[in-house]
Design an enzyme around this catalytic site. Structure first.
Site, PDB file in Angstrom:
ATOM      1  N   HIS A 141      -2.434 -10.381  -6.234  1.00 20.68           N
ATOM      2  CA  HIS A 141      -2.458 -11.837  -6.122  1.00 20.68           C
ATOM      3  C   HIS A 141      -1.419 -12.485  -7.029  1.00 20.68           C
ATOM      4  O   HIS A 141      -0.736 -13.435  -6.636  1.00 20.68           O
ATOM      5  CB  HIS A 141      -3.846 -12.375  -6.486  1.00 20.68           C
ATOM      6  CG  HIS A 141      -4.936 -11.855  -5.602  1.00 20.68           C
ATOM      7  ND1 HIS A 141      -4.743 -11.589  -4.273  1.00 20.68           N
ATOM      8  CD2 HIS A 141      -6.234 -11.565  -5.856  1.00 20.68           C
ATOM      9  CE1 HIS A 141      -5.876 -11.153  -3.751  1.00 20.68           C
ATOM     10  NE2 HIS A 141      -6.790 -11.127  -4.688  1.00 20.68           N
ATOM     11  N   GLU A 178      15.501   3.577  11.018  1.00 21.67           N
ATOM     12  CA  GLU A 178      15.221   3.953   9.629  1.00 21.67           C
ATOM     13  C   GLU A 178      14.834   5.422   9.485  1.00 21.67           C
ATOM     14  O   GLU A 178      14.467   5.869   8.402  1.00 21.67           O
ATOM     15  CB  GLU A 178      14.132   3.051   9.046  1.00 21.67           C
ATOM     16  CG  GLU A 178      12.916   2.875   9.929  1.00 21.67           C
ATOM     17  CD  GLU A 178      12.005   1.749   9.476  1.00 21.67           C
ATOM     18  OE1 GLU A 178      12.061   1.361   8.307  1.00 21.67           O
ATOM     19  OE2 GLU A 178      11.216   1.259  10.309  1.00 21.67           O
ATOM     20  N   ASP A 237      14.358   3.094   3.972  1.00 16.74           N
ATOM     21  CA  ASP A 237      13.801   4.351   4.487  1.00 16.74           C
ATOM     22  C   ASP A 237      14.878   5.262   5.049  1.00 16.74           C
ATOM     23  O   ASP A 237      14.781   6.488   4.946  1.00 16.74           O
ATOM     24  CB  ASP A 237      12.734   4.068   5.550  1.00 16.74           C
ATOM     25  CG  ASP A 237      11.369   3.822   4.934  1.00 16.74           C
ATOM     26  OD1 ASP A 237      11.099   4.387   3.861  1.00 16.74           O
ATOM     27  OD2 ASP A 237      10.564   3.062   5.507  1.00 16.74           O
ATOM     28  N   CYS A 251      18.098  -5.077   7.397  1.00 15.89           N
ATOM     29  CA  CYS A 251      17.107  -5.871   6.671  1.00 15.89           C
ATOM     30  C   CYS A 251      16.580  -5.168   5.413  1.00 15.89           C
ATOM     31  O   CYS A 251      15.650  -5.663   4.775  1.00 15.89           O
ATOM     32  CB  CYS A 251      15.930  -6.233   7.575  1.00 15.89           C
ATOM     33  SG  CYS A 251      15.111  -4.816   8.329  1.00 15.89           S
TER      34      CYS A 251
END
Length: 580
Positions: A192, A434, A458, A505
């Site tokens: 959080h 990836e 990755d 990305c």
């Protein structure tokens, strides 16, 4: 004495200031007997404390929904669910009656037992939920005892907060203009504290283990939220360095903000699509703030984290549509669920895997659990009515997986047509490249898809067989390895041959040291962290496509990593023969 600490960097920026250490209030199990005639009153007092706590959480829920965004408010919906757990409600009431002990005695014992149970679980997600139970317990305990403590709402001076952990109720009640940074013993990238810090753009470092015991109120501290470094009682050299770095960042941000409305275009007029990565729909405002043209990666798995149940179709629809509507007419590329690996949900009922990064994750999980996948696909299609959404499937290893995923998508489309629910039937469909097997068969995939998006993190990890979070192997994890660069070029060539565009990305896209090289290789779109957009845009606008192509050609001709690194160092210092 000067001390340095290293933790998990979750929200970037540099701050220098005085420390404020929040004491950790543990609930002590105090056995206090009560007479029979007071049992009913004790039960009533306990239920009143529960009701008061529920009302407090509802108020915080409304406050967060209004000021930070709807997805962050789900934290408090989860807290309300915890508060309804029989172990903390009816069971406590039953034991008050049977054992004739005070509400504080029974409740604190129950909470501590439940926290211990969560902390013994190996799954990282459920370990973090122990902190939610602890936060709820402390709030009920406070309402039972009438005790008070200084909260972040009471802060009068600008401070950097240090704590064992920060609860959602802590962060909601704080005076934002007074809190310059967060540093906690506990937490990870999906805790959080991390999520809220990023939303508020407050520098934060978590997972510091015992930082709250090594810092005292009033200590002067430096927090580098980009590197995850804390310096307590810095020396003059530290202060000079970080004051200079902070001033440079302020000036740099002011200069970069001027680029917000300008296109990502090279000096010779070649346009690059510069997008941003987001994790929740409320971060769409950061896309606009930093001057990106849309979302190149919407990581939908974060809708599934930090909660005790699975999101409904309606919740997912609202999240996707909100992002699409806010950024219209710019596109939003939604990556379907990428759980597994380092993002694991126990409430999916999956067994533990010895090597989760090579296991049931991403598209493999979705194909194995079609009911989960179809719910998400329905939500995305329903949210596509503005026609600016695109879908991409993660971790595709070959054309067979893509076609299976596409078949399920077509089934969902057929169902929606029968139900007369509108959606964009021509929505672009892409895949993330990836895995080396996808890279090696990019020519086959390019015939089937509308676009590629390269997940560099990755792709590097799987190509080099290096765990990217293993500190012992970090020095070998390098995006400039010739095997990576050659794959990038082959992916681009395969896509362009079929008239398809290629984006990236991963973290490589956010690093300005690679920007010229990537556009020279032929990458059409870069999707970065929102805060990185201005810096990448500046590099793009400072080079020409002809220079970038020459740089790429030189690099692709090298045979060793050392040669590439040496050359790219010269490029980034403006010392290569093609650099101005």
């Amino acid at each position: 004495m000067r001390k340095t600490f290293k933790g998990i960097a979750v929200s970037s920026g540099v701050v220098i200031g005085k420390a404020l250490v929040l004491p950790d209030q543990e609930m002590l199990v105090i056995k206090k007997a009560i007479p029979e005639e007071k049992v009913a009153g004790e039960v009533a007092r306990f239920n009143a404390a529960l009701e008061k706590t529920r009302n407090e959480i509802k108020i915080m829920h409304a406050k967060v929904k209004k000021e930070i965004g709807g997805k962050h408010s789900n934290i408090f919906e989860a807290h309300l669910m915890i508060l309804g757990d029989p172990a903390l409600t009816t069971d406590v009431e039953k034991h008050i009656k049977s054992e004739k002990l005070s509400a504080e005695s029974i409740f604190s014992r129950s909470v501590n037992k439940l926290v211990e149970s969560f902390e013994k679980i190996e799954d990282a997600y459920l370990k973090e939920r122990a902190n939610d139970v602890r936060d709820i317990g402390k709030r009920v305990f406070k309402n039972l005892t009438g005790s008070t403590r200084e909260t972040l709402a009471d802060i009068k001076d600008e401070v950097i907060i240090f704590a064992r952990d920060l609860s959602p109720s802590d962060t909601v009640t704080m005076k934002r203009e007074k809190v310059k940074g967060f540093c906690t013993d506990l937490g990870g990238k999906t805790s959080h504290t991390a999520i809220i810090a990023r939303a508020l753009e407050i520098p934060a470092i978590v997972g510091l283990q015992n930082i709250s015991q090594n810092v005292s109120d009033g200590d002067l501290v430096i927090v580098d939220g980009s590197l995850g470094v804390i310096i307590v009682n810095p020396n003059e050299e530290d202060l000079k360095h970080y004051n200079r770095k902070r001033e440079e960042l302020i000036k740099q941000n002011a200069e970069l903000s001027k680029l917000r409305e300008l296109p990502a275009e090279t000096l010779d007029g070649y346009k690059i699509e510069l997008s941003a990565n987001i994790e929740i729909e409320d971060e769409a405002k950061l896309v606009v703030k930093h001057g990106a043209v849309g979302v190149g990666l919407f990581r939908t798995e974060f809708l599934f984290l930090n909660r005790l149940d699975l999101p409904t179709e309606e919740e997912q629809y609202n999240s996707y549509f909100k992002a699409a509507e806010f950024l219209y007419p710019n596109s939003v590329i939604i990556r379907t669920l990428d759980l597994g690996g380092d993002k694991f949900l126990s409430h999916l009922g999956l067994s533990k895997e010895e090597n989760p990064f090579l296991g049931l994750r991403a598209i493999r999980l979705c194909l194995a659990r079609p009911e989960l996948f179809k719910t998400q696909l329905r939500a995305i299609l329903r949210a596509s009515e503005l026609k600016n959404l695109k879908i991409m499937f993660p971790m595709i290893s070959g054309v067979e997986e893509f076609l299976k995923a596409k078949k399920l998508l077509e089934e969902v489309k057929s169902d929606l047509k029968k139900e007369k629910i509108a959606f964009d039937n021509e929505m672009d469909l892409g895949v993330m490249i990836e895995i080396p097997s996808a890279s090696l068969t990019a020519d086959i995939l390019a015939k089937e898809v509308d676009f590629f998006s390269i997940g560099s993190n990755d792709l590097i990890q799987y190509t080099l067989a290096i765990d990217r979070v293993n500190a012992n192997m970090a020095h070998m994890y390098n995006p400039l390895h010739p095997s990576i660069l050659r794959q990038l070029k082959k992916i681009v060539m395969a896509a362009h041959k079929e008239g398809k565009w290629v984006g990236m990305c991963g973290e490589m896209a956010s690093d300005t040291a690679f920007s010229a090289l990537l556009i020279g290789i032929g990458i059409d779109e870069l999707s970065t962290a929102p805060v990185a957009v201005p810096e990448v845009k500046k590099v793009i606008r400072s080079t020409t496509m002809s220079e970038a192509k020459k740089i790429a050609a030189e690099v692709l001709a090298f045979q060793t990593l050392d040669e590439v690194k040496l050359y790219m160092n010269a490029v980034n210092k403006g010392a290569c023969k093609y650099c101005k």
